[in-house]
Scaffold this active site. Structure first.
Site, PDB file in Angstrom:
ATOM      1  CE  LYS A  60      -3.673  -0.187  -0.475  1.00  0.00           C
ATOM      2  NZ  LYS A  60      -4.900  -0.598  -1.226  1.00  0.00           N
ATOM      3  CB  SER A 277      -3.834 -10.926   1.677  1.00  0.00           C
ATOM      4  OG  SER A 277      -2.711 -10.076   1.743  1.00  0.00           O
TER       5      SER A 277
HETATM    6  N1  PMP Z   1      -3.537  -7.672   1.229  1.00  0.00           N
HETATM    7  C1  PMP Z   1      -3.355  -6.807   2.230  1.00  0.00           C
HETATM    8  C2  PMP Z   1      -2.636  -7.273   3.457  1.00  0.00           C
HETATM    9  C3  PMP Z   1      -3.857  -5.498   2.124  1.00  0.00           C
HETATM   10  O1  PMP Z   1      -3.684  -4.633   3.141  1.00  0.00           O
HETATM   11  C4  PMP Z   1      -4.547  -5.120   0.957  1.00  0.00           C
HETATM   12  C5  PMP Z   1      -5.127  -3.744   0.843  1.00  0.00           C
HETATM   13  N2  PMP Z   1      -6.378  -3.645   1.518  1.00  0.00           N
HETATM   14  C6  PMP Z   1      -4.710  -6.058  -0.071  1.00  0.00           C
HETATM   15  C7  PMP Z   1      -4.190  -7.327   0.102  1.00  0.00           C
HETATM   16  C8  PMP Z   1      -5.469  -5.745  -1.326  1.00  0.00           C
HETATM   17  O2  PMP Z   1      -4.855  -4.781  -2.146  1.00  0.00           O
HETATM   18  P1  PMP Z   1      -5.740  -3.786  -3.018  1.00  0.00           P
HETATM   19  O3  PMP Z   1      -6.362  -2.797  -2.069  1.00  0.00           O
HETATM   20  O4  PMP Z   1      -4.776  -3.140  -3.951  1.00  0.00           O
HETATM   21  O5  PMP Z   1      -6.793  -4.589  -3.717  1.00  0.00           O
END
Ligand code: PMP
Length: 320
Positions: A60, A277
């Site tokens: 991010k 994630s």
């Molecule tokens: N994984 C994590 C740990 C995140 O913090 C985020 C952002 N919310 C994402 C995945 C997803 O990324 P994006 O917001 O670009 O879809």
């Protein structure tokens, strides 16, 4: 004489310090695997971008930096305004870090069930945090920030990561280019989880521009009630304005259980202590790789590891 005059000028500029920090955002390493992928044919490879290498510890940083720079250029973020947004944690950490370096006040709306590690980091950077109802998840935080900005729009710059095109454009200009260059144009599949969807929208669009045959795959939790922090179940959540389902050629779903198991395998078999994630991204990438193997097709699959495990160590599954 010239050199002597330049030194105090440089030191007076807060943007010199900010520039040094910000130059560390992006250009993350591409990881490969040995044990978890050992059963795959030699012509199928999986690679992952190690996004914890960013100075704020997650992918991010890319979006937050681009959102702030774009807002300064557009004149939306002027001195004296406070940056506000809703975030489940990582974007907030990135705003907090860049805000501190640039002298921008930051106020964040965060669901109260965000991991204690994330909240501690936000407090350490000195930003104002408003906790929202944990039962309403990230949607509750979105509604709360909207209410604040509607009351006093002149006081705030609403970064609005879910609807701000600068979010996905950050990945169009950086993540997508890096993946193309690091694989020397050989990538065949790109896979990423959906939160705001910025990563998938920007990287997916860039890779399609390079080669329309690259398959773009989105990843979501398999149910509205899940433990995949950072990811959204799009069917039951407020849809981000920047999300266009048509960018993905297909979508795969992943369970929380399979993800926890993969997080342990990545730590214990590969030495990669990744966030939740990221583990979900590996589950889905292996699924795609095994499908290709069944069909006798080759593939270079690239995915994203958004952060490492340091912010999730209070989860109990690590001690299994
Ligand atoms: N994984 C994590 C740990 C995140 O913090 C985020 C952002 N919310 C994402 C995945 C997803 O990324 P994006 O917001 O670009 O879809």
């Amino acid at each position: 004489m010239v050199a002597l005059r330049q030194i105090p000028d440089l030191q007076r500029s807060t943007h010199v310090a900010a520039a040094a920090l910000e130059s560390q955002i992006g250009n993350t390493p591409l990881l490969s695997f040995r044990h978890i992928t050992a059963h795959l044919p030699a012509d199928i490879k999986i690679y992952a971008k190690a996004e914890w290498a960013n100075p704020g510890g997650s992918i991010k940083d890319r979006a937050a930096y681009h959102i702030i720079r774009q807002a300064e250029l557009d004149g939306q973020l002027t001195p004296g305004k406070t940056l506000v947004d809703s975030t489940s944690g990582n974007t907030g950490i990135a705003y907090a870090m860049i805000g501190a370096a640039r002298g921008i006040p930051v106020k964040l709306f965060v669901p109260a069930n965000a991991s204690p590690e994330r909240l501690a980091i936000l407090h350490a950077y000195g930003v104002e945090v408003v906790l929202t109802d944990p039962l309403e998840g990230s949607d509750g935080a979105i509604l709360a920030v909207r209410e604040l900005v509607e009351k006093e729009p002149e006081k705030y710059f609403y970064a609005n990561q879910y609807n701000n095109p600068a979010n996905w454009q950050a990945h169009y200009h950086t993540t997508g280019v890096e993946i193309w260059e690091q694989t020397q144009g050989s990538v065949t599949h790109f896979l990423a989880g959906l939160g705001t969807s910025g990563t998938l929208m920007g990287t997916g669009r860039r890779l399609k521009d390079y080669n329309p045959a690259v398959e773009i795959i989105s990843l979501q939790p398999d149910s509205p009630f899940h433990g995949l922090e950072g990811l959204k179940h799009m069917g039951s959540a407020i849809q981000p304005g920047i999300y266009d389902p048509a960018v993905a050629d297909r979508n795969v779903v992943v369970s929380t259980e399979a993800t926890y198991d993969m997080a342990l395998q990545l730590a214990r078999k590969e030495g990669y202590l990744v966030g939740i994630s990221a583990a979900a991204a590996m589950v889905a990438s292996l699924h795609i790789a095994e499908e290709l193997a069944d069909q006798g097709r080759p593939g270079i699959i690239v995915t994203i590891f958004p952060d490492n495990a340091y912010k999730y160590l209070s989860e109990t599954f690590w001690t299994r």
